[in-house]
Design a protein around this motif. Structure first.
Motif, PDB file in Angstrom:
ATOM      1  N   ASN A 111      65.283  56.831  57.570  1.00  0.00           N
ATOM      2  CA  ASN A 111      64.159  56.786  56.412  1.00  0.00           C
ATOM      3  C   ASN A 111      63.458  55.815  56.423  1.00  0.00           C
ATOM      4  N   PHE A 112      63.151  55.299  57.774  1.00  0.00           N
ATOM      5  CA  PHE A 112      61.946  54.362  58.168  1.00  0.00           C
ATOM      6  C   PHE A 112      60.512  54.900  57.280  1.00  0.00           C
ATOM      7  N   VAL A 113      60.331  56.096  57.821  1.00  0.00           N
ATOM      8  CA  VAL A 113      58.974  56.767  57.319  1.00  0.00           C
ATOM      9  C   VAL A 113      58.799  56.737  55.828  1.00  0.00           C
ATOM     10  N   ALA A 114      59.848  57.156  55.105  1.00  0.00           N
ATOM     11  CA  ALA A 114      60.154  57.426  53.560  1.00  0.00           C
ATOM     12  C   ALA A 114      60.145  55.981  53.121  1.00  0.00           C
ATOM     13  N   GLN A 115      60.719  55.061  53.631  1.00  0.00           N
ATOM     14  CA  GLN A 115      60.824  53.804  52.914  1.00  0.00           C
ATOM     15  C   GLN A 115      59.544  53.113  53.038  1.00  0.00           C
ATOM     16  N   THR A 116      58.677  53.240  54.202  1.00  0.00           N
ATOM     17  CA  THR A 116      57.600  52.793  54.356  1.00  0.00           C
ATOM     18  C   THR A 116      56.512  53.199  53.079  1.00  0.00           C
ATOM     19  N   ARG A 117      56.633  54.473  52.823  1.00  0.00           N
ATOM     20  CA  ARG A 117      55.798  55.090  51.750  1.00  0.00           C
ATOM     21  C   ARG A 117      56.302  54.552  50.552  1.00  0.00           C
ATOM     22  N   THR A 118      57.676  54.322  50.347  1.00  0.00           N
ATOM     23  CA  THR A 118      58.393  54.023  49.068  1.00  0.00           C
ATOM     24  C   THR A 118      57.805  52.573  48.616  1.00  0.00           C
ATOM     25  N   PHE A 167      65.533  55.509  76.071  1.00  0.00           N
ATOM     26  CA  PHE A 167      64.665  56.455  75.054  1.00  0.00           C
ATOM     27  C   PHE A 167      65.351  57.957  74.564  1.00  0.00           C
ATOM     28  N   GLU A 168      66.080  58.169  75.583  1.00  0.00           N
ATOM     29  CA  GLU A 168      66.739  59.520  75.281  1.00  0.00           C
ATOM     30  C   GLU A 168      67.759  59.654  74.232  1.00  0.00           C
ATOM     31  N   GLN A 169      68.441  58.250  74.170  1.00  0.00           N
ATOM     32  CA  GLN A 169      69.902  58.093  73.621  1.00  0.00           C
ATOM     33  C   GLN A 169      69.552  57.388  72.140  1.00  0.00           C
ATOM     34  N   ILE A 170      68.547  56.467  72.308  1.00  0.00           N
ATOM     35  CA  ILE A 170      68.364  55.376  71.352  1.00  0.00           C
ATOM     36  C   ILE A 170      67.345  55.611  70.249  1.00  0.00           C
ATOM     37  N   THR A 171      65.860  55.675  70.916  1.00  0.00           N
ATOM     38  CA  THR A 171      64.790  55.981  70.469  1.00  0.00           C
ATOM     39  C   THR A 171      64.503  57.440  69.864  1.00  0.00           C
ATOM     40  N   LEU A 172      64.675  58.311  70.650  1.00  0.00           N
ATOM     41  CA  LEU A 172      63.943  59.702  70.206  1.00  0.00           C
ATOM     42  C   LEU A 172      65.029  60.283  69.077  1.00  0.00           C
ATOM     43  N   PRO A 173      66.453  60.219  69.044  1.00  0.00           N
ATOM     44  CA  PRO A 173      67.214  60.775  68.228  1.00  0.00           C
ATOM     45  C   PRO A 173      66.907  60.266  66.559  1.00  0.00           C
ATOM     46  N   SER A 174      66.471  59.028  66.417  1.00  0.00           N
ATOM     47  CA  SER A 174      65.924  58.523  65.077  1.00  0.00           C
ATOM     48  C   SER A 174      64.622  58.858  64.561  1.00  0.00           C
ATOM     49  N   LEU A 175      63.793  59.217  65.525  1.00  0.00           N
ATOM     50  CA  LEU A 175      62.379  59.667  65.344  1.00  0.00           C
ATOM     51  C   LEU A 175      62.696  61.153  64.816  1.00  0.00           C
ATOM     52  N   LEU A 176      63.435  62.015  65.648  1.00  0.00           N
ATOM     53  CA  LEU A 176      63.675  63.190  65.330  1.00  0.00           C
ATOM     54  C   LEU A 176      64.256  63.535  63.970  1.00  0.00           C
ATOM     55  N   ALA A 177      64.982  62.692  63.451  1.00  0.00           N
ATOM     56  CA  ALA A 177      65.813  62.930  62.272  1.00  0.00           C
ATOM     57  C   ALA A 177      65.265  61.990  60.947  1.00  0.00           C
ATOM     58  N   GLN A 178      63.895  61.951  61.042  1.00  0.00           N
ATOM     59  CA  GLN A 178      63.211  61.224  60.010  1.00  0.00           C
ATOM     60  C   GLN A 178      63.312  62.187  58.722  1.00  0.00           C
ATOM     61  N   THR A 179      63.896  61.450  57.673  1.00  0.00           N
ATOM     62  CA  THR A 179      63.759  62.318  56.261  1.00  0.00           C
ATOM     63  C   THR A 179      62.444  62.737  55.731  1.00  0.00           C
ATOM     64  N   ASP A 180      61.341  61.787  56.103  1.00  0.00           N
ATOM     65  CA  ASP A 180      59.999  62.107  55.972  1.00  0.00           C
ATOM     66  C   ASP A 180      59.194  62.541  57.279  1.00  0.00           C
ATOM     67  N   PRO A 181      59.260  63.732  57.591  1.00  0.00           N
ATOM     68  CA  PRO A 181      58.667  64.078  58.935  1.00  0.00           C
ATOM     69  C   PRO A 181      57.075  64.069  58.990  1.00  0.00           C
ATOM     70  N   VAL A 182      56.341  63.305  58.180  1.00  0.00           N
ATOM     71  CA  VAL A 182      54.826  63.421  57.963  1.00  0.00           C
ATOM     72  C   VAL A 182      54.677  61.948  58.882  1.00  0.00           C
ATOM     73  N   PHE A 238      61.927  43.133  53.195  1.00  0.00           N
ATOM     74  CA  PHE A 238      62.911  43.876  52.549  1.00  0.00           C
ATOM     75  C   PHE A 238      64.210  43.797  53.420  1.00  0.00           C
ATOM     76  N   ASN A 239      65.340  43.451  52.924  1.00  0.00           N
ATOM     77  CA  ASN A 239      66.637  43.133  53.689  1.00  0.00           C
ATOM     78  C   ASN A 239      67.897  43.941  53.428  1.00  0.00           C
ATOM     79  N   GLN A 240      67.534  44.881  52.391  1.00  0.00           N
ATOM     80  CA  GLN A 240      68.765  45.492  51.901  1.00  0.00           C
ATOM     81  C   GLN A 240      69.629  46.417  52.784  1.00  0.00           C
ATOM     82  N   SER A 241      68.655  47.426  53.685  1.00  0.00           N
ATOM     83  CA  SER A 241      69.498  48.104  54.421  1.00  0.00           C
ATOM     84  C   SER A 241      69.215  47.835  56.005  1.00  0.00           C
ATOM     85  N   ILE A 242      70.126  48.472  56.631  1.00  0.00           N
ATOM     86  CA  ILE A 242      69.983  48.661  58.100  1.00  0.00           C
ATOM     87  C   ILE A 242      68.655  49.286  58.617  1.00  0.00           C
ATOM     88  N   MET A 243      67.619  48.872  59.063  1.00  0.00           N
ATOM     89  CA  MET A 243      66.462  49.659  59.289  1.00  0.00           C
ATOM     90  C   MET A 243      66.128  49.740  60.821  1.00  0.00           C
TER      91      MET A 243
END
Length: 274
Positions: free
Chosen positions: A136-143, A49-64, A218-223
């Motif tokens: 960019n998971f959150v951002a891509q979800t909205r886009t 959780f500390e090394q894999i899950t959490l860093p990706s959540l804290l770094a979301q380009t869309d923080p909402v 959608f399969n263009q980017s590593i998500m």
């Protein structure tokens, strides 16, 4: 667009659901808790959780967005305090403690309690405590929703599959990174609901979800990253899925860029725990 689409996730952290809700079988709930709460297992899960899950959540380009982390009400120390300290001050993450109960009812209750009824759609996702989503998971979800919104409007719900990811297979003899293109794996899945809908993302078996609602991939980017190790409840099966090439020399930079995961720190830290 952020107010139009609410992005809402659920992470179950060793929640002691009833004994018929896991693929790993136990005779009693006490046996289940003994396995889930063993110090060796929780040490490993906390590390992922500390090394894999959490860093990706804290770094979301869309923080909402919002993520609920579900624990059993008797989740033990010192791991309770350790996880709570990690997420302290992270406004997007809300710890939730519940007694063991019919699990889908619990998931539905806590997810629906967080829905914003003024939203056009609620984008629900599920994330295990050893998985990650791209920054960019959150951002891509909205886009991507904007591109397929007419399909959603004609139905009560719709699935979106981000199908390109990497399996992290961690064993005592070493850690292997496997690039894959999959079909409706949980870590890359989003389900859009009308806010008043009476189901949640956890009500649908993810690999069969295309039978229950319109679905787009959608399969263009590593998500996503998917953890694979000895404490998994369900086995990660690669047979029948596609592969793509990710050169070894690019792996560390790609993990850092897409997930804020430090490959060397993870590899050297996880091996002693296995």
């Amino acid at each position: 667009m952020t107010s139009e689409v609410q992005v809402l996730g659920l992470c179950r952290f060793s929640y002691p659901a009833p004994i018929d809700s896991f693929q790993t079988r136990h005779k009693t709930l006490e046996d289940r808790k003994a396995m889930l709460y063993s110090p060796e297992r929780l040490e490993l899960r906390c590390f992922w959780f500390e090394q894999i899950t959490l860093p990706s959540l804290l770094a979301q380009t869309d923080p909402v967005f919002s993520l609920l982390i579900l624990f059993g009400d008797d989740f033990p120390e010192p791991y309770r305090s350790r996880i709570l300290k990690l997420v302290e001050g992270v406004k997007q993450i809300k710890p939730v403690f519940r007694a063991s109960a019919p699990h889908r009812d619990v998931y539905r209750e806590i997810m629906q309690a967080e829905r914003r009824f003024e939203s056009r759609a609620v984008a629900e996702f599920r994330l295990d405590d050893d998985d990650a989503v791209a920054v960019n998971f959150v951002a891509q979800t909205r886009t991507r929703f904007r591109q397929v919104a007419p399909v959603f409007e004609s139905a009560e719900r719709m699935a979106m599959d981000f199908s390109r990811g990497v399996i992290i297979s961690a064993k005592p003899e070493g850690v292997e990174f496997l690039p894959v293109i999959t079909r409706f794996w949980s870590a890359g899945l989003v389900v859009f609901f009308k806010p008043e809908h009476d189901r949640s993302v956890m009500d649908f078996p993810h690999q069969q979800i295309w039978k229950r609602m319109p679905a787009v991939s959608f399969n263009q980017s590593i998500m996503y990253l998917r953890g694979m190790h000895r404490t998994n409840d369900s086995k990660v099966r690669t047979k029948g899925n596609g592969r793509f090439i990710l050169p070894e020399k690019e792996l560390a930079s790609k993990l850092r860029q897409r997930f804020r995961v430090e490959k060397d720190r993870f590899v050297t830290g996880v091996t002693p725990l296995l």
